[in-house]
Write a protein that holds these residues in place. Structure first.
Motif, PDB file in Angstrom:
ATOM      1  N   PRO B   4       0.845  -1.180   0.000  1.00  0.00           N
ATOM      2  CA  PRO B   4       0.000   0.000   0.000  1.00  0.00           C
ATOM      3  C   PRO B   4       0.883   1.235   0.000  1.00  0.00           C
ATOM      4  CG  PRO B   4       0.063  -0.987   2.169  1.00  0.00           C
ATOM      5  CD  PRO B   4       0.810  -1.918   1.248  1.00  0.00           C
ATOM      6  N   ARG B   8      -4.129   6.978  -1.156  1.00  0.00           N
ATOM      7  CA  ARG B   8      -4.889   6.380  -2.238  1.00  0.00           C
ATOM      8  C   ARG B   8      -4.204   6.694  -3.551  1.00  0.00           C
ATOM      9  NH1 ARG B   8      -9.745   4.773  -0.347  1.00  0.00           N
ATOM     10  NH2 ARG B   8     -10.012   5.322   1.829  1.00  0.00           N
ATOM     11  N   GLN B  13     -12.056  11.533  -6.238  1.00  0.00           N
ATOM     12  CA  GLN B  13     -13.155  10.708  -5.759  1.00  0.00           C
ATOM     13  C   GLN B  13     -14.435  11.020  -6.523  1.00  0.00           C
ATOM     14  OE1 GLN B  13     -12.669   8.216  -3.658  1.00  0.00           O
ATOM     15  NE2 GLN B  13     -10.534   8.818  -3.845  1.00  0.00           N
ATOM     16  N   GLU B 153      -6.665   0.954  -5.421  1.00  0.00           N
ATOM     17  CA  GLU B 153      -6.338   1.851  -4.327  1.00  0.00           C
ATOM     18  C   GLU B 153      -5.267   1.206  -3.459  1.00  0.00           C
ATOM     19  OE1 GLU B 153      -9.777   3.330  -2.361  1.00  0.00           O
ATOM     20  OE2 GLU B 153     -10.443   4.395  -4.144  1.00  0.00           O
TER      21      GLU B 153
END
Lengths: 221, 221
Positions: B4, B8, B13, B153
């Motif tokens: 990760p 994001r 969004q 993501e």
């Protein structure tokens, strides 16, 4: 293998209500000082605020992962172990998101983690209600019980592995990874699974030891 | 690998708004006779009615699947192919759920599938807005464009495979599998991916041939 059954594995949808009001009274007993209804609300709000995808998508993606592991490892015991290991790595990362987004109260005791995992985390990530239960007398073990499992929808486990595979074992790893990040070394394992015909899903969480928090040398606390 | 990133991958969004009102006017042009806003509403309603889980969960589960495929196959081209194959199997099944739950109008032409896949299916399963574009003059190909990708993501693709891996290639398989079930044999492939720095995600869908519908012998239609 792991074909969709055409019907949902669980017809009970009670766990997925978006209402946080149906809290049983006995659940409020071993709550480590938490207001159980408030915890459920925290989980529900974080769930609603977060980004969501359809449960079908995660069920089918997870099914593909389990199928792939079977191709690789074949023995269901090895698949269980590998799912747990994958979950552990997810748990190590997910806990940051959890702490940032959940606004859940801190886990000051191992007992408290039961409430947070069951009431907040399960609701926040899976949209389902879970409840802690079966606390050991010395508070070094508890169970997480839940009736609805989004990972296991559409799933039919082949008879040959039905009693050896813990299909959703990734959860156990996630719990182990996440709790390790808040200083509790645990072992988590399924003891009941509705895919095996049990009346609910049960994950047993056993405390191995509390880890020492290492304080960075350049900070005074 | 596939760690990760802490942030994001996409900060936009906009695609995930639950409002179905922000439909651009040019989108209404090649709509195969559909009311585009109505399609988006159908998708949104099916999304809201369905069971949902957190996008983090599917992103991390999918990441674990891709990582496992890399352990198995190593060559990114083989991972692409395997993801497409897994997606194809998912698409074959998902279409039943889609037809049962979406109440989407039937796809009477290949061109119409573009609208249904982009406006209804992407919203229903991923909660994101996608749009059809770049229709071939003879209507045997189109693109699905989308700006937000829940699978991607938290993802950082290692440099070594950044230009060969199509990380979300499972989508191409899902589209191929689902369209085959409604009698369109297609090839779907990524041509742009925001993980590669492209400004949007683009999946190109090319019609290979229309399949003949086999009518059961005991039915008169």
């Amino acid at each position: 293998m792991f074909e969709p059954s055409g019907e949902r594995a669980s017809t009970s949808q009670s766990g997925r209500s978006s209402s946080a009001t149906s809290v049983k009274t006995q659940d409020t007993l071993p709550s480590a000082g938490f207001n159980v209804a408030a915890l459920a609300k925290i989980g529900e709000q974080a769930f609603q605020r977060g980004e969501l995808v359809s449960a079908e998508l995660v069920a089918l993606t997870y099914g593909a992962l389990v199928r792939q592991l079977f191709l690789d490892y074949q023995a269901p015991e090895d698949v269980n172990e590998e799912l747990e290991r994958i979950g552990y790595n997810i748990g190590l990362r997910l806990v940051d998101d959890f702490l940032a987004r959940s606004a859940a109260p801190p886990c000051r005791s191992f007992q408290a983690t039961a409430e947070i995992v069951a009431r907040v985390a399960f609701r926040m990530y899976l949209g389902v209600s879970a409840r802690p239960a079966n606390f050991a007398a010395d508070n070094t073990a508890y169970s997480i019980l839940f009736d609805t499992n989004p990972l296991a929808e559409f799933v039919e486990v082949p008879d040959a592995v039905a009693n050896t595979l813990w299909y959703s074992n990734i959860f156990c790893g996630v719990i182990r990874g996440a709790l390790e990040m808040v200083q509790f070394s645990v072992r988590a394992s399924f003891t009941r699974d509705m895919l095996r015909g049990d009346e609910c899903n049960e994950i047993r969480v056993c405390l191995l030891r509390e880890l020492e928090e290492t304080v960075p040398l350049d900070k005074e606390t």
